[in-house]
Motif scaffolding. Structure first.
Motif, mmCIF file in Angstrom:
data_model
loop_
_atom_site.group_PDB
_atom_site.id
_atom_site.type_symbol
_atom_site.label_atom_id
_atom_site.label_comp_id
_atom_site.label_asym_id
_atom_site.label_seq_id
_atom_site.Cartn_x
_atom_site.Cartn_y
_atom_site.Cartn_z
ATOM 1 N N ILE A 154 -8.367 65.069 42.402
ATOM 2 C CA ILE A 154 -9.540 64.467 41.784
ATOM 3 C C ILE A 154 -10.373 63.859 42.905
ATOM 4 O O ILE A 154 -9.859 63.103 43.727
ATOM 5 N N VAL A 155 -11.640 64.226 42.942
ATOM 6 C CA VAL A 155 -12.494 63.795 44.051
ATOM 7 C C VAL A 155 -13.680 62.989 43.530
ATOM 8 O O VAL A 155 -14.279 63.354 42.518
ATOM 9 N N LYS A 156 -13.992 61.923 44.231
ATOM 10 C CA LYS A 156 -15.223 61.192 43.957
ATOM 11 C C LYS A 156 -15.964 61.056 45.285
ATOM 12 O O LYS A 156 -15.380 60.702 46.304
ATOM 13 N N LYS A 157 -17.262 61.350 45.232
ATOM 14 C CA LYS A 157 -18.078 61.310 46.449
ATOM 15 C C LYS A 157 -19.310 60.447 46.193
ATOM 16 O O LYS A 157 -19.900 60.479 45.122
ATOM 17 N N ILE A 158 -19.675 59.686 47.206
ATOM 18 C CA ILE A 158 -20.871 58.857 47.116
ATOM 19 C C ILE A 158 -21.743 59.135 48.335
ATOM 20 O O ILE A 158 -21.245 59.352 49.441
ATOM 21 N N GLN A 159 -23.054 59.166 48.129
ATOM 22 C CA GLN A 159 -23.994 59.408 49.219
ATOM 23 C C GLN A 159 -24.698 58.096 49.547
ATOM 24 O O GLN A 159 -25.282 57.455 48.672
ATOM 25 N N ILE A 160 -24.595 57.672 50.804
ATOM 26 C CA ILE A 160 -25.164 56.387 51.212
ATOM 27 C C ILE A 160 -26.088 56.580 52.412
ATOM 28 O O ILE A 160 -25.980 57.564 53.150
ATOM 29 N N GLU A 161 -26.986 55.614 52.630
ATOM 30 C CA GLU A 161 -27.891 55.650 53.778
ATOM 31 C C GLU A 161 -27.372 54.814 54.926
ATOM 32 O O GLU A 161 -27.648 55.087 56.093
ATOM 33 N N ASN A 162 -26.625 53.751 54.599
ATOM 34 C CA ASN A 162 -26.280 52.741 55.602
ATOM 35 C C ASN A 162 -24.830 52.324 55.417
ATOM 36 O O ASN A 162 -24.389 52.035 54.310
ATOM 37 N N PHE A 163 -24.056 52.260 56.516
ATOM 38 C CA PHE A 163 -22.643 51.899 56.432
ATOM 39 C C PHE A 163 -22.435 50.461 55.980
ATOM 40 O O PHE A 163 -21.467 50.146 55.289
ATOM 41 N N ASP A 164 -23.333 49.582 56.399
ATOM 42 C CA ASP A 164 -23.173 48.166 56.087
ATOM 43 C C ASP A 164 -23.564 47.866 54.654
ATOM 44 O O ASP A 164 -22.894 47.131 53.942
ATOM 45 N N ASN A 165 -24.677 48.450 54.211
ATOM 46 C CA ASN A 165 -25.188 48.176 52.871
ATOM 47 C C ASN A 165 -25.202 49.459 52.057
ATOM 48 O O ASN A 165 -26.162 50.222 52.117
ATOM 49 N N TRP A 166 -24.146 49.713 51.289
ATOM 50 C CA TRP A 166 -24.032 50.950 50.526
ATOM 51 C C TRP A 166 -25.039 50.998 49.391
ATOM 52 O O TRP A 166 -25.303 52.051 48.832
ATOM 53 N N LYS A 168 -28.207 50.000 49.762
ATOM 54 C CA LYS A 168 -29.546 49.913 50.351
ATOM 55 C C LYS A 168 -30.533 50.729 49.535
ATOM 56 O O LYS A 168 -31.656 50.324 49.276
ATOM 57 N N SER A 169 -30.115 51.920 49.157
ATOM 58 C CA SER A 169 -30.869 52.711 48.184
ATOM 59 C C SER A 169 -29.864 53.118 47.118
ATOM 60 O O SER A 169 -28.662 53.064 47.337
ATOM 61 N N LEU A 170 -30.334 53.502 45.961
ATOM 62 C CA LEU A 170 -29.428 53.804 44.857
ATOM 63 C C LEU A 170 -28.507 54.964 45.241
ATOM 64 O O LEU A 170 -28.970 56.069 45.498
ATOM 65 N N PRO A 171 -27.177 54.724 45.316
ATOM 66 C CA PRO A 171 -26.256 55.778 45.736
ATOM 67 C C PRO A 171 -26.204 56.929 44.736
ATOM 68 O O PRO A 171 -26.443 56.751 43.539
ATOM 69 N N LEU A 172 -25.886 58.105 45.249
ATOM 70 C CA LEU A 172 -25.691 59.282 44.402
ATOM 71 C C LEU A 172 -24.197 59.585 44.328
ATOM 72 O O LEU A 172 -23.503 59.566 45.346
ATOM 73 N N PHE A 173 -23.691 59.859 43.124
ATOM 74 C CA PHE A 173 -22.272 60.121 42.931
ATOM 75 C C PHE A 173 -22.040 61.573 42.527
ATOM 76 O O PHE A 173 -22.835 62.188 41.812
ATOM 77 N N VAL A 174 -20.904 62.094 42.979
ATOM 78 C CA VAL A 174 -20.406 63.388 42.510
ATOM 79 C C VAL A 174 -18.916 63.192 42.257
ATOM 80 O O VAL A 174 -18.221 62.595 43.086
ATOM 81 N N GLN A 175 -18.405 63.675 41.142
ATOM 82 C CA GLN A 175 -17.003 63.489 40.846
ATOM 83 C C GLN A 175 -16.423 64.687 40.098
ATOM 84 O O GLN A 175 -17.154 65.463 39.478
ATOM 85 N N THR A 176 -15.099 64.802 40.212
ATOM 86 C CA THR A 176 -14.374 65.858 39.520
ATOM 87 C C THR A 176 -14.138 65.451 38.073
ATOM 88 O O THR A 176 -13.795 64.300 37.799
ATOM 89 N N PHE A 191 -8.778 55.419 35.657
ATOM 90 C CA PHE A 191 -9.420 56.728 35.795
ATOM 91 C C PHE A 191 -10.865 56.720 35.308
ATOM 92 O O PHE A 191 -11.581 57.702 35.494
ATOM 93 N N ASP A 192 -11.301 55.617 34.699
ATOM 94 C CA ASP A 192 -12.716 55.469 34.359
ATOM 95 C C ASP A 192 -13.574 55.475 35.617
ATOM 96 O O ASP A 192 -14.777 55.742 35.560
ATOM 97 N N PHE A 193 -12.938 55.170 36.740
ATOM 98 C CA PHE A 193 -13.621 55.194 38.034
ATOM 99 C C PHE A 193 -14.218 56.569 38.319
ATOM 100 O O PHE A 193 -15.207 56.692 39.047
ATOM 101 N N PHE A 194 -13.641 57.605 37.714
ATOM 102 C CA PHE A 194 -14.107 58.974 37.966
ATOM 103 C C PHE A 194 -15.163 59.424 36.963
ATOM 104 O O PHE A 194 -15.572 60.583 36.977
ATOM 105 N N ASN A 195 -15.599 58.518 36.100
ATOM 106 C CA ASN A 195 -16.728 58.836 35.224
ATOM 107 C C ASN A 195 -18.021 58.742 36.023
ATOM 108 O O ASN A 195 -18.130 57.938 36.958
ATOM 109 N N ASN A 196 -19.004 59.537 35.639
ATOM 110 C CA ASN A 196 -20.296 59.491 36.324
ATOM 111 C C ASN A 196 -21.060 58.247 35.864
ATOM 112 O O ASN A 196 -21.374 58.107 34.687
ATOM 113 N N PRO A 197 -21.374 57.321 36.803
ATOM 114 C CA PRO A 197 -22.054 56.081 36.404
ATOM 115 C C PRO A 197 -23.554 56.239 36.215
ATOM 116 O O PRO A 197 -24.216 55.334 35.736
ATOM 117 N N GLN A 198 -24.096 57.398 36.613
ATOM 118 C CA GLN A 198 -25.543 57.556 36.581
ATOM 119 C C GLN A 198 -26.023 58.127 35.249
ATOM 120 O O GLN A 198 -25.412 59.042 34.698
#
Length: 308
Positions: A154-166, A168-176, A191-198
């Motif tokens: 099960i994979v969850k991926k987040i797209q961020i602009e900045n390491f310090d402030n995740w 900083k812009s609205l993150p994009l999620f991809v999940q299995t 396992f609710d963590f793997f739901n799409n929050p967007q």
């Protein structure tokens, strides 16, 4: 205990670009001398922002080097905890580690216990996304065969602009999507963590934003704190519940492996700290220029005449 979150830069300067083009300044009827100083102030702020942006590259290279060094150590940890001798003499590693953590233990429902027993490893990885100039941070949960999940990973991926402030812009999620072998009873689950929050629409309301923010914070915690320090949470749970180490040899191997993992983090932390110091010195000089320009702007701003 080493806090891996310290690996990431702590320099905090507003990165909002302030553009004062001549047409907008003229439209506001701002005097020419003040107009020039406002433009210079904007340029100084943009320089500070640029330094932060350029710091991300070297930080990413250090993290990449760290991940390569950790790969073999994490593989050794996986071999230890999936060893049949370990599994027959000690509690399941990842489930126990999660229960030993003050945050994660409250997210685990009774129905989560069984599938989490079969969790073999949790792997995090950070890569660059050339299409968006952002960073992709992924968490992969790998399971051995079990009667709960059809998924092996099960994979969850987040797209961020900045390491310090995740955020900083609205993150994009991809999940299995999770494919369960049997119907789940619990309404609340880790396992609710793997739901799409967007939401499905472009509009993000306050409730959706809170969910996105909480999932981002949990993702950051798992990557930076929990995964590298899982053994410490495992040990803490055993100690708190007075569970004996029935296999001293394997437990000692696991503890030695953890020390090596922490050593890699310490060296990476030192390298990143040097990058932070270099960036901070440059930013301090730039902010000093900004304060001087702001002071000059204030002294030259025309004062409104009071009505008699």
């Amino acid at each position: 205990m080493l806090d891996p979150s310290q690996l990431f830069p702590k320099v905090k300067v507003s990165t909002q670009k302030n553009k004062y083009d001549q047409n907008s300044l003229n439209a506001l009827h701002i005097p020419a001398n003040l107009s020039k100083r406002l433009k210079k102030t904007s340029e100084v702020e943009d320089k500070a922002s640029s330094i932060l942006d350029h710091t991300q590259g070297p930080i990413y290279e250090i993290i990449q080097d760290m991940e390569q060094k950790l790969e073999s150590l994490l593989k050794v940890r996986e071999e230890i905890i999936t060893n049949s001798e370990f599994q027959s003499s000690l509690p399941p590693f990842w489930l126990t580690s999660m229960k030993g953590n003050e945050i994660l233990k409250y997210l685990i429902s009774e129905s989560d216990n069984e599938p989490l027993k079969y969790l073999k490893n949790i792997k995090s990885k950070i890569t660059t996304n050339d299409d968006t100039d952002c960073y992709d941070v992924s968490l992969r949960f790998n399971f051995s065969d079990n009667e709960c999940l059809k998924n092996q990973s099960i994979v969850k991926k987040i797209q961020i602009e900045n390491f310090d402030n995740w955020m900083k812009s609205l993150p994009l999620f991809v999940q299995t999507s999770i494919d369960w072998k049997q119907k789940r009873k619990s309404k609340v689950s880790f396992f609710d963590f793997f739901n799409n929050p967007q939401p499905d629409t472009d509009f993000v309301d306050s409730e959706s934003f809170i969910i996105i923010q909480s999932q981002t914070m949990l993702m950051k915690f798992l990557v930076e704190i929990f995964v590298p320090n899982a053994f410490l949470f495992y040990k803490e749970y055993l100690n708190e519940n007075k569970i004996e180490y029935n296999n001293i040899k394997l437990f000692a191997e696991l503890e030695q492996n953890h020390r090596k993992i922490l050593e890699v983090f310490r060296k990476s932390k030192k390298a990143i700290y040097q990058k932070e110091i270099e960036a901070q010195k440059k930013i301090n000089d730039i902010l000093s220029q900004r304060r001087k320009l702001v002071s000059e702007n204030e002294t030259t701003t025309p004062k409104s005449k009071s009505k008699s």
